[in-house]
Enzyme design. Sequence first.
Site, PDB file in Angstrom:
ATOM      1  N   ARG A 135       0.834  -1.206   0.000  1.00 57.93           N
ATOM      2  CA  ARG A 135       0.000   0.000   0.000  1.00 57.93           C
ATOM      3  C   ARG A 135       0.864   1.250   0.000  1.00 57.93           C
ATOM      4  O   ARG A 135       0.547   2.235  -0.676  1.00 57.93           O
ATOM      5  CB  ARG A 135      -0.925  -0.009   1.222  1.00 57.93           C
ATOM      6  CG  ARG A 135      -2.145  -0.898   1.072  1.00 57.93           C
ATOM      7  CD  ARG A 135      -2.913  -1.015   2.369  1.00 57.93           C
ATOM      8  NE  ARG A 135      -2.127  -1.696   3.396  1.00 57.93           N
ATOM      9  CZ  ARG A 135      -2.500  -1.830   4.656  1.00 57.93           C
ATOM     10  NH1 ARG A 135      -3.646  -1.305   5.059  1.00 57.93           N
ATOM     11  NH2 ARG A 135      -1.755  -2.476   5.526  1.00 57.93           N
TER      12      ARG A 135
ATOM     13  N   ASP B 166      -3.741  -1.316  -3.276  1.00 57.05           N
ATOM     14  CA  ASP B 166      -4.534  -1.860  -2.174  1.00 57.05           C
ATOM     15  C   ASP B 166      -5.152  -3.158  -2.662  1.00 57.05           C
ATOM     16  O   ASP B 166      -5.951  -3.166  -3.604  1.00 57.05           O
ATOM     17  CB  ASP B 166      -5.619  -0.859  -1.777  1.00 57.05           C
ATOM     18  CG  ASP B 166      -6.477  -1.333  -0.614  1.00 57.05           C
ATOM     19  OD1 ASP B 166      -6.350  -2.516  -0.204  1.00 57.05           O
ATOM     20  OD2 ASP B 166      -7.289  -0.531  -0.115  1.00 57.05           O
TER      21      ASP B 166
ATOM     22  N   LYS C 227       0.368 -21.236  12.944  1.00 59.70           N
ATOM     23  CA  LYS C 227      -1.040 -21.209  13.359  1.00 59.70           C
ATOM     24  C   LYS C 227      -1.869 -22.179  12.519  1.00 59.70           C
ATOM     25  O   LYS C 227      -2.998 -22.494  12.877  1.00 59.70           O
ATOM     26  CB  LYS C 227      -1.594 -19.789  13.286  1.00 59.70           C
ATOM     27  CG  LYS C 227      -1.043 -18.866  14.362  1.00 59.70           C
ATOM     28  CD  LYS C 227      -1.758 -17.524  14.400  1.00 59.70           C
ATOM     29  CE  LYS C 227      -1.588 -16.705  13.146  1.00 59.70           C
ATOM     30  NZ  LYS C 227      -0.171 -16.340  12.893  1.00 59.70           N
TER      31      LYS C 227
ATOM     32  N   TYR D 252      -5.534 -18.744   7.493  1.00 62.11           N
ATOM     33  CA  TYR D 252      -4.546 -19.432   6.658  1.00 62.11           C
ATOM     34  C   TYR D 252      -5.226 -20.434   5.727  1.00 62.11           C
ATOM     35  O   TYR D 252      -4.848 -20.579   4.562  1.00 62.11           O
ATOM     36  CB  TYR D 252      -3.531 -20.172   7.528  1.00 62.11           C
ATOM     37  CG  TYR D 252      -2.530 -19.307   8.250  1.00 62.11           C
ATOM     38  CD1 TYR D 252      -2.372 -17.949   7.965  1.00 62.11           C
ATOM     39  CD2 TYR D 252      -1.715 -19.860   9.234  1.00 62.11           C
ATOM     40  CE1 TYR D 252      -1.446 -17.179   8.633  1.00 62.11           C
ATOM     41  CE2 TYR D 252      -0.768 -19.092   9.906  1.00 62.11           C
ATOM     42  CZ  TYR D 252      -0.643 -17.750   9.605  1.00 62.11           C
ATOM     43  OH  TYR D 252       0.291 -16.987  10.262  1.00 62.11           O
TER      44      TYR D 252
ATOM     45  N   MET E  32       4.576  -8.214  13.649  1.00 65.55           N
ATOM     46  CA  MET E  32       5.011  -9.418  14.367  1.00 65.55           C
ATOM     47  C   MET E  32       6.535  -9.503  14.249  1.00 65.55           C
ATOM     48  O   MET E  32       7.058 -10.067  13.295  1.00 65.55           O
ATOM     49  CB  MET E  32       4.352 -10.670  13.783  1.00 65.55           C
ATOM     50  CG  MET E  32       2.840 -10.651  13.864  1.00 65.55           C
ATOM     51  SD  MET E  32       2.064 -12.242  13.433  1.00 65.55           S
ATOM     52  CE  MET E  32       2.630 -12.472  11.762  1.00 65.55           C
TER      53      MET E  32
END
Length: 355
Positions: free
Chosen positions: A34, A49, A113, A146, A181
């Site tokens: 972006r 975007d 995850k 995911y 993260m």
Amino acid sequence: MEKTALVVGASGITGSILSEKLIASGWRTFGLARNPSNEIAHLTPVAADLLDPTGLANALTGIAPTHVFFTSWMRQDSEAANIRVNSAMVKNLLEVLSPKHSLQHVALVTGLKHYLGPFEAYAQEGFRPVTPLREEHPRLDLENFYYAQEDEVYSAAGRDGFGWSIHRPHTIIGKAVGNRMNIGTTLAVYASICKETGRKFRWPGSSAQWNGISDMTDARVLADHLIWASTTPAARNEAFNVVNGDIFRWNWLWPQLADRFGVEATGFDGTVHPLSEELGRDHSLWKEIARRHGLKEPDLDRLASPWHTDLDLGRPIEVMTDMSKSRKLGFTVYQPTNESFFDLFDRLRREKLIP
């Protein structure tokens, strides 16, 4: 045929080093974000975007990538929203690229995850996945963005005939500013504050993480893995774990991190001490540290992501992954995790991001 890469999230912790490696290997490389950065030499920025298909199509006019590396995501307030937004990002991009008939391979970065469940699940007591985590483990009966992203890749591959690879790193160590993260920079900032204030470098997490076995993923290893899988026929249409190749216990690594900053380490004392609370009080202090040392980034939130570090270090379980699948197919890159941290700390100092 010339390889043309489109790196989605090229300014991030994985996308930035991946872009550098692709360019160094002779790939024509476009970086989509972006707000793309101009810091990487010879990377062609694409401002777009992913949630705006019309704007995305316009931004990609004249660009026909042979390889897409999807390394970005957008955090939402719920997993249902994560699914809606992050799957749409993948779907929109692949639909825009479909008429170009140029794609040979799409690589998608997700994470552990996949096995542990969304943040709310793996942070809970009583949730015990089978470890070491292996690629053949079935999906969990839980909402997980995911899975939705993977399904968009599988659907588009069936429609357009390109190959794919899914990459599941453990916690990623690497340099990025503004990343949501980022355990390496978070701990570097925390240790720097401890050094400046005389605080002890106190372990913030759980007993299970302090004493248990773990592993991690250097962003450089992940970048190598992405390029390897996208150019290796035997790796086509496969999902892979990707970690450094070593295992460790935090009670071994934590004092080493403290030594690099000249601070005193303390281990698990029976209580979890969240970094989000510790660092949440330090925004003004960090601005003063940045001013005094001439650092480039005075905004603590642009460097540290304590919420995610708390989730990783606060898990009530030990977590490690199996890399046999990649090793059997020829990926042999190895990186000691303590040296990943040391290399990052040195880079952060060189680039005036920590004292």
